[in-house]
Design a protein around this motif. Structure first.
Motif, PDB file in Angstrom:
ATOM      1  N   ILE A 112     -16.349   9.317   9.228  1.00  0.00           N
ATOM      2  CA  ILE A 112     -14.900   9.234   9.490  1.00  0.00           C
ATOM      3  C   ILE A 112     -14.129  10.027   8.440  1.00  0.00           C
ATOM      4  CG2 ILE A 112     -12.936   7.690   9.721  1.00  0.00           C
ATOM      5  CD1 ILE A 112     -14.861   5.492  10.561  1.00  0.00           C
ATOM      6  N   ALA A 113     -14.514   9.868   7.171  1.00  0.00           N
ATOM      7  CA  ALA A 113     -13.806  10.561   6.093  1.00  0.00           C
ATOM      8  C   ALA A 113     -13.923  12.069   6.222  1.00  0.00           C
ATOM      9  CB  ALA A 113     -14.352  10.093   4.733  1.00  0.00           C
ATOM     10  N   LEU A 166      -7.748  14.187  -0.567  1.00  0.00           N
ATOM     11  CA  LEU A 166      -8.232  13.119  -1.441  1.00  0.00           C
ATOM     12  C   LEU A 166      -7.669  11.758  -1.023  1.00  0.00           C
ATOM     13  CD1 LEU A 166      -7.987  14.919  -4.918  1.00  0.00           C
ATOM     14  CD2 LEU A 166     -10.034  14.520  -3.524  1.00  0.00           C
ATOM     15  N   GLY A 167      -6.373  11.734  -0.738  1.00  0.00           N
ATOM     16  CA  GLY A 167      -5.759  10.475  -0.323  1.00  0.00           C
ATOM     17  C   GLY A 167      -6.256  10.008   1.029  1.00  0.00           C
ATOM     18  N   GLY A 168      -6.521  10.963   1.941  1.00  0.00           N
ATOM     19  CA  GLY A 168      -7.014  10.577   3.258  1.00  0.00           C
ATOM     20  C   GLY A 168      -8.391   9.952   3.206  1.00  0.00           C
ATOM     21  N   ALA A 169      -9.302  10.556   2.430  1.00  0.00           N
ATOM     22  CA  ALA A 169     -10.635   9.981   2.287  1.00  0.00           C
ATOM     23  C   ALA A 169     -10.567   8.610   1.617  1.00  0.00           C
ATOM     24  CB  ALA A 169     -11.520  10.932   1.490  1.00  0.00           C
ATOM     25  N   ALA A 170      -9.702   8.490   0.594  1.00  0.00           N
ATOM     26  CA  ALA A 170      -9.550   7.196  -0.082  1.00  0.00           C
ATOM     27  C   ALA A 170      -8.965   6.149   0.866  1.00  0.00           C
ATOM     28  CB  ALA A 170      -8.653   7.359  -1.313  1.00  0.00           C
ATOM     29  N   MET A 171      -8.091   6.586   1.765  1.00  0.00           N
ATOM     30  CA  MET A 171      -7.474   5.664   2.715  1.00  0.00           C
ATOM     31  C   MET A 171      -8.520   5.055   3.643  1.00  0.00           C
ATOM     32  SD  MET A 171      -4.025   6.622   4.846  1.00  0.00           S
ATOM     33  CE  MET A 171      -3.581   7.843   3.630  1.00  0.00           C
ATOM     34  N   VAL A 172      -9.449   5.863   4.115  1.00  0.00           N
ATOM     35  CA  VAL A 172     -10.493   5.367   5.011  1.00  0.00           C
ATOM     36  C   VAL A 172     -11.384   4.358   4.293  1.00  0.00           C
ATOM     37  CG1 VAL A 172     -12.514   6.036   6.356  1.00  0.00           C
ATOM     38  CG2 VAL A 172     -10.451   7.439   6.432  1.00  0.00           C
ATOM     39  N   TRP A 184      -2.671   0.291   3.650  1.00  0.00           N
ATOM     40  CA  TRP A 184      -1.257   0.521   3.386  1.00  0.00           C
ATOM     41  C   TRP A 184      -1.026   0.972   1.939  1.00  0.00           C
ATOM     42  CZ3 TRP A 184       2.336   1.576   6.565  1.00  0.00           C
ATOM     43  CH2 TRP A 184       2.356   1.040   7.856  1.00  0.00           C
ATOM     44  N   VAL A 185      -1.735   0.387   0.990  1.00  0.00           N
ATOM     45  CA  VAL A 185      -1.574   0.797  -0.403  1.00  0.00           C
ATOM     46  C   VAL A 185      -2.019   2.253  -0.581  1.00  0.00           C
ATOM     47  CG1 VAL A 185      -2.391   0.391  -2.756  1.00  0.00           C
ATOM     48  CG2 VAL A 185      -1.789  -1.551  -1.305  1.00  0.00           C
ATOM     49  N   ALA A 186      -3.151   2.612   0.021  1.00  0.00           N
ATOM     50  CA  ALA A 186      -3.641   3.991  -0.092  1.00  0.00           C
ATOM     51  C   ALA A 186      -2.669   4.970   0.577  1.00  0.00           C
ATOM     52  CB  ALA A 186      -5.025   4.101   0.539  1.00  0.00           C
ATOM     53  N   MET A 187      -2.052   4.554   1.653  1.00  0.00           N
ATOM     54  CA  MET A 187      -1.083   5.410   2.328  1.00  0.00           C
ATOM     55  C   MET A 187       0.129   5.660   1.431  1.00  0.00           C
ATOM     56  SD  MET A 187       0.088   7.088   4.919  1.00  0.00           S
ATOM     57  CE  MET A 187       1.713   7.748   5.261  1.00  0.00           C
ATOM     58  N   ALA A 188       0.618   4.616   0.774  1.00  0.00           N
ATOM     59  CA  ALA A 188       1.776   4.772  -0.113  1.00  0.00           C
ATOM     60  C   ALA A 188       1.444   5.679  -1.290  1.00  0.00           C
ATOM     61  CB  ALA A 188       2.234   3.403  -0.598  1.00  0.00           C
ATOM     62  N   TYR A 212      -0.511  10.495  10.394  1.00  0.00           N
ATOM     63  CA  TYR A 212      -1.056  10.840  11.707  1.00  0.00           C
ATOM     64  C   TYR A 212      -2.585  10.884  11.710  1.00  0.00           C
ATOM     65  CZ  TYR A 212      -1.766  13.591  15.989  1.00  0.00           C
ATOM     66  OH  TYR A 212      -2.180  14.047  17.221  1.00  0.00           O
ATOM     67  N   VAL A 213      -3.192  11.407  10.658  1.00  0.00           N
ATOM     68  CA  VAL A 213      -4.653  11.578  10.680  1.00  0.00           C
ATOM     69  C   VAL A 213      -5.377  10.456   9.927  1.00  0.00           C
ATOM     70  CG1 VAL A 213      -6.552  13.173  10.284  1.00  0.00           C
ATOM     71  CG2 VAL A 213      -4.316  14.061  10.928  1.00  0.00           C
ATOM     72  N   PRO A 214      -5.293  10.364   8.599  1.00  0.00           N
ATOM     73  CA  PRO A 214      -6.140   9.365   7.927  1.00  0.00           C
ATOM     74  C   PRO A 214      -5.709   7.909   8.126  1.00  0.00           C
ATOM     75  CG  PRO A 214      -4.798  10.513   6.323  1.00  0.00           C
ATOM     76  CD  PRO A 214      -4.566  11.197   7.628  1.00  0.00           C
ATOM     77  N   PHE A 215      -4.400   7.659   8.147  1.00  0.00           N
ATOM     78  CA  PHE A 215      -3.982   6.256   8.269  1.00  0.00           C
ATOM     79  C   PHE A 215      -4.411   5.663   9.611  1.00  0.00           C
ATOM     80  CE2 PHE A 215      -0.893   2.970   9.455  1.00  0.00           C
ATOM     81  CZ  PHE A 215      -1.098   2.077   8.416  1.00  0.00           C
ATOM     82  N   LEU A 216      -4.202   6.398  10.705  1.00  0.00           N
ATOM     83  CA  LEU A 216      -4.636   5.883  12.001  1.00  0.00           C
ATOM     84  C   LEU A 216      -6.160   5.771  12.070  1.00  0.00           C
ATOM     85  CD1 LEU A 216      -2.220   7.752  14.466  1.00  0.00           C
ATOM     86  CD2 LEU A 216      -2.030   5.435  13.544  1.00  0.00           C
TER      87      LEU A 216
END
Length: 377
Positions: A142-143, A172-178, A190-194, A225-229
């Motif tokens: 996924i990441a 970096l933030g997107g991979a961490a978000m997943v 939500w924290v990773a998104m912020a 649009y991409v990592p959070f969803l």
């Protein structure tokens, strides 16, 4: 020759009678006018029928030869002139030859189906193998998909609109978000998104201020649009039957797209949203709903713990709606950018984002409904 040259009444002036009397040098009108009078009033040497010198080099001499009923000696002496004079003035038009019926063009699927099927099967094998062997490997899949999708999106934004959304903090933030969604659930996502949004704001400050607002706005949009969803797919995986939930999510989305494509290509007549995606039809949407509801009932009955077939019908209906809206949303973005595909990484499919378009908005819908139906398990 037209009708005015053959059989039309004589006109006044050069060839016809005049009220002022005979015009010097003009031929008298009436039946008494014959070749002898013509020779006295307007002497004209008549070229012989057979060229004296022969050959093609004398063809221009015959061009000055006059013919017609005015010179009666020539009319009687030249059989070809008699035949032409006797020809009807207004012959019947020849009927047009029947034209062959146009061949009906064979309907084209619009893409390389063999390549699309091959790539789809290969991706399916990788996803299923990682999903049921080690969950952490699937989180890594996924990441990687998120990072590649962010790269395609930011690249197209810069090429087509001059928008420079910072890719490094997004990746970096997107991979961490997943990972945060898999480890800490919705709160971690939500924290990773912020934090990712904050990193985009700060990273862009290292460049000139021109275009700052549009660049950071596009960056925050891309992060959502991409990592959070995509984190909702990782959150599905945390349940005891997590692999089955993810498999249900993937099957319903793929079946919805396949049903829409197959039914719309074969029976589609009425456009669904012609200004956004001219290829989508209402018949295709009906096919998506029917296919997804059937597969949803089977999945909820046999794959999901404590699931019921009627819940699968509702889930399939919701997936068909969200997948269609996601596809239309991506089509809207691509139309604004003036491109057909987001990338060329996957033959027959386009880019990674061209495959994630219906998966991304469907993930939170499936996650939420499964939590409501059978719990977070």
């Amino acid at each position: 020759m037209n009708d005015s040259s053959w059989g039309a009444p004589p006109q006044t002036g050069y060839w016809g009678p005049s009220d002022r009397g005979p015009v010097p040098g003009a031929a008298p009108a009436g039946p008494a006018y014959d070749a002898h009078d013509a020779q006295q009033t307007r002497p004209m040497p008549i070229a012989p029928d057979v060229p004296g010198h022969g050959g093609d080099q004398d063809d221009d001499r015959g061009a000055a030869r006059l013919s017609g009923p005015l010179f009666r000696n020539e009319t009687h002496e030249n059989p070809s002139a008699q035949a032409f004079a006797a020809a009807p003035q207004n012959p019947e038009p020849m009927p047009d030859a029947p034209q062959p019926a146009p061949k009906r063009q064979k309907k084209s699927a619009g893409r390389d189906l063999s390549a699309a099927i091959g790539v789809g099967l290969g991706l399916g094998v990788v996803i299923v193998a990682s999903l049921f062997i080690v969950k952490a490997v699937f989180v890594g899949v996924i990441a990687v998909a998120v990072v590649v999708g962010l790269w395609e999106l930011t690249k197209r934004l810069e090429e087509r609109k001059g928008i420079r959304a910072p890719l490094v903090p997004l990746a970096l933030g997107g991979a961490a978000m997943v990972v945060a969604g898999y480890v800490r659930g919705a709160e971690g996502a939500w924290v990773a998104m912020a934090l990712t949004a904050l990193a985009v704001l700060v990273w862009r400050m290292t460049e000139p201020p021109e275009g700052y607002l549009k660049d950071v706005t596009a960056g925050i949009f891309a992060a959502f649009y991409v990592p959070f969803l995509a984190t909702f797919v990782a959150m599905m995986l945390t349940a005891d039957d997590g692999p089955n939930r993810v498999l249900t999510f993937l099957l319903l989305t793929v079946v919805s797209d396949t049903g829409a494509y197959a039914v719309g290509w074969r029976f589609g007549r009425h456009k669904l949203a012609p200004r956004i995606s001219p290829g989508k039809t209402r018949e295709g949407l009906a096919g998506a709903v029917a296919f997804a509801m059937v597969v949803g009932a089977l999945c909820l009955q046999f794959l999901i713990d404590d699931g019921a077939w009627w819940q699968g019908l509702l889930l399939g209906l919701a997936v068909a709606a969200s997948a269609t809206l996601g596809d239309l949303g991506e089509s809207m973005i691509k139309r604004d950018l003036g491109i057909k595909d987001m990338g060329t990484l996957l033959p027959g499919h386009g880019g990674i984002m061209d495959r994630l378009d219906s998966l991304l908005p469907t993930a939170p819908v499936v996650w939420l409904l499964l939590v409501l139906f059978v719990g977070s398990g």
